[in-house]
Design a protein around this motif. Structure first.
Motif, short mmCIF file in Angstrom:
data_model
loop_
_atom_site.label_atom_id
_atom_site.label_comp_id
_atom_site.label_asym_id
_atom_site.label_seq_id
_atom_site.Cartn_x
_atom_site.Cartn_y
_atom_site.Cartn_z
N VAL A 1 -3.52 46.38 -95.16
CA VAL A 1 -2.47 45.99 -96.12
C VAL A 1 -1.09 46.36 -95.60
O VAL A 1 -0.84 47.52 -95.26
CB VAL A 1 -2.70 46.72 -97.46
N PRO A 2 -0.15 45.37 -95.55
CA PRO A 2 1.24 45.70 -95.19
C PRO A 2 1.88 46.49 -96.33
O PRO A 2 1.75 46.12 -97.50
CB PRO A 2 1.91 44.33 -95.02
N VAL A 3 2.59 47.58 -96.02
CA VAL A 3 3.11 48.46 -97.07
C VAL A 3 4.59 48.80 -96.89
O VAL A 3 5.18 49.46 -97.75
CB VAL A 3 2.30 49.78 -97.15
N GLY A 4 5.22 48.36 -95.79
CA GLY A 4 6.55 48.87 -95.44
C GLY A 4 7.72 47.98 -95.78
O GLY A 4 8.85 48.25 -95.34
N GLY A 5 7.50 46.90 -96.56
CA GLY A 5 8.62 46.06 -96.93
C GLY A 5 9.03 45.15 -95.78
O GLY A 5 8.20 44.61 -95.08
N GLY A 6 10.35 45.00 -95.58
CA GLY A 6 10.81 44.00 -94.62
C GLY A 6 10.53 42.62 -95.20
O GLY A 6 10.85 42.34 -96.36
N ASN A 7 9.88 41.75 -94.41
CA ASN A 7 9.49 40.43 -94.91
C ASN A 7 8.16 40.49 -95.66
O ASN A 7 7.58 39.45 -95.94
CB ASN A 7 9.34 39.44 -93.75
N SER A 8 7.66 41.65 -95.90
CA SER A 8 6.30 41.79 -96.41
C SER A 8 6.27 42.66 -97.65
O SER A 8 7.31 43.04 -98.18
CB SER A 8 5.44 42.39 -95.29
N LEU A 9 5.07 42.98 -98.13
CA LEU A 9 4.93 43.78 -99.34
C LEU A 9 5.59 45.15 -99.19
O LEU A 9 5.42 45.80 -98.16
CB LEU A 9 3.44 44.00 -99.65
N ASN A 10 6.29 45.57 -100.25
CA ASN A 10 6.76 46.95 -100.25
C ASN A 10 5.65 47.83 -100.85
O ASN A 10 4.59 47.34 -101.23
CB ASN A 10 8.08 47.09 -101.02
N ALA A 11 5.91 49.12 -100.93
CA ALA A 11 4.86 50.06 -101.32
C ALA A 11 4.31 49.75 -102.72
O ALA A 11 3.10 49.76 -102.94
CB ALA A 11 5.41 51.49 -101.28
N ALA A 12 5.21 49.45 -103.67
CA ALA A 12 4.76 49.21 -105.05
C ALA A 12 3.91 47.95 -105.13
O ALA A 12 2.85 47.92 -105.78
CB ALA A 12 5.97 49.10 -105.98
N LYS A 13 4.36 46.87 -104.47
CA LYS A 13 3.59 45.61 -104.50
C LYS A 13 2.26 45.79 -103.76
O LYS A 13 1.24 45.24 -104.17
CB LYS A 13 4.39 44.48 -103.86
N ALA A 14 2.29 46.55 -102.67
CA ALA A 14 1.05 46.79 -101.91
C ALA A 14 0.03 47.51 -102.79
O ALA A 14 -1.15 47.15 -102.80
CB ALA A 14 1.35 47.61 -100.65
N ALA A 15 0.48 48.50 -103.55
CA ALA A 15 -0.43 49.22 -104.44
C ALA A 15 -1.00 48.29 -105.50
O ALA A 15 -2.18 48.40 -105.88
CB ALA A 15 0.30 50.40 -105.09
N GLU A 16 -0.17 47.34 -105.97
CA GLU A 16 -0.64 46.38 -106.97
C GLU A 16 -1.72 45.45 -106.38
O GLU A 16 -2.73 45.16 -107.03
CB GLU A 16 0.55 45.56 -107.48
N VAL A 17 -1.49 45.02 -105.16
CA VAL A 17 -2.48 44.15 -104.49
C VAL A 17 -3.80 44.90 -104.29
O VAL A 17 -4.88 44.35 -104.48
CB VAL A 17 -1.93 43.62 -103.15
N VAL A 18 -3.71 46.18 -103.93
CA VAL A 18 -4.92 46.99 -103.77
C VAL A 18 -5.70 47.04 -105.08
O VAL A 18 -6.93 46.89 -105.10
CB VAL A 18 -4.56 48.42 -103.28
N SER A 19 -4.99 47.20 -106.20
CA SER A 19 -5.70 47.29 -107.48
C SER A 19 -6.34 45.95 -107.85
O SER A 19 -7.35 45.91 -108.54
CB SER A 19 -4.75 47.77 -108.58
N MET A 20 -5.76 44.84 -107.37
CA MET A 20 -6.37 43.52 -107.63
C MET A 20 -7.60 43.29 -106.75
O MET A 20 -8.62 42.77 -107.19
CB MET A 20 -5.35 42.41 -107.37
#
Length: 214
Positions: free
Chosen positions: A133-152
């Motif tokens: 899972v990408p977690v570092g933002g930039g053009n990709s998921l930031n930490a909060a969105k990454a955690a949400e994707v993990v829960s899905m």
């Protein structure tokens, strides 16, 4: 099987009696890290950018996958799902998620996922045992969105990728933001992850890898 991280979004998946996979090989002149010297039969490219599409850096590849579809190569079943459905903004990228099925043990590489997937996209991925899972933002998921994707996704194991490290040249967030979002204290990085169906944990577990010299 063994999962090894080489920095950014590049992993190698190896399992005895199966073909080897390398995901998102990068151009180290652009991204940082060492130049890659990997061998694999399958290379997957989540999208066409120097941090993810340097398939020439991987020797011996017979298949380079660059978009959606279903494939069976060397005993590995691969489901590739495109995740840029809906409106196109000027910043949106054509991202492909790859799910690798090794006889019932599944690993999903989310690529440069930018936004929370739809429920139908999640369903296309099927059961995910290990999520990269990408977690570092930039053009990709930031930490909060990454955690949400993990829960899905509800994977058994989560391996974070695409975050700031001492050898990365890209401006990204550090991993500790994601670790906090997941409600964890500091985790100890390990050189690689060996996983089998019988070793999967009962609850979602985050594994932080040390990037290896490629």
């Amino acid at each position: 099987m063994e999962i090894t991280w080489y920095g950014h979004s590049c992993f190698r998946l190896t399992e005895r009696n199966y073909v080897t996979v390398v995901t998102d090989p990068y151009d180290n002149k652009v991204i940082g890290y060492d130049s890659l010297k990997l061998k694999a039969e399958i290379v997957t490219v989540s999208h066409d950018a120097p941090g993810h599409n340097n398939s020439a850096a991987v020797k011996g590849s017979t298949h380079v996958l660059t978009g959606p579809g279903e494939f069976e190569i060397g005993g590995v079943f691969i489901t590739a799902v495109q995740t840029d459905s809906g409106k196109k903004s000027k910043d949106s990228i054509r991202n492909t998620i790859y799910v690798f099925d090794y006889d019932g043990l599944t690993v999903a590489h989310l690529g440069d996922l930018q936004k929370i997937p739809t429920q139908s996209e999640i369903e296309l991925l099927g059961t995910v045992n290990v999520a990269l899972v990408p977690v570092g933002g930039g053009n990709s998921l930031n930490a909060a969105k990454a955690a949400e994707v993990v829960s899905m996704l509800e994977p058994d194991l989560v391996i974070p990728m695409h975050y700031a490290t001492p050898d990365s040249k890209i401006k990204l967030d550090e991993i500790n933001k994601f670790i906090k979002e997941m409600g964890l204290s500091k985790t100890e990085p390990q050189p690689s992850l060996k996983v089998s169906r019988s070793s999967l944990p009962a609850e979602t577990h985050v594994v932080v890898l040390d990037y290896q010299k490629g």
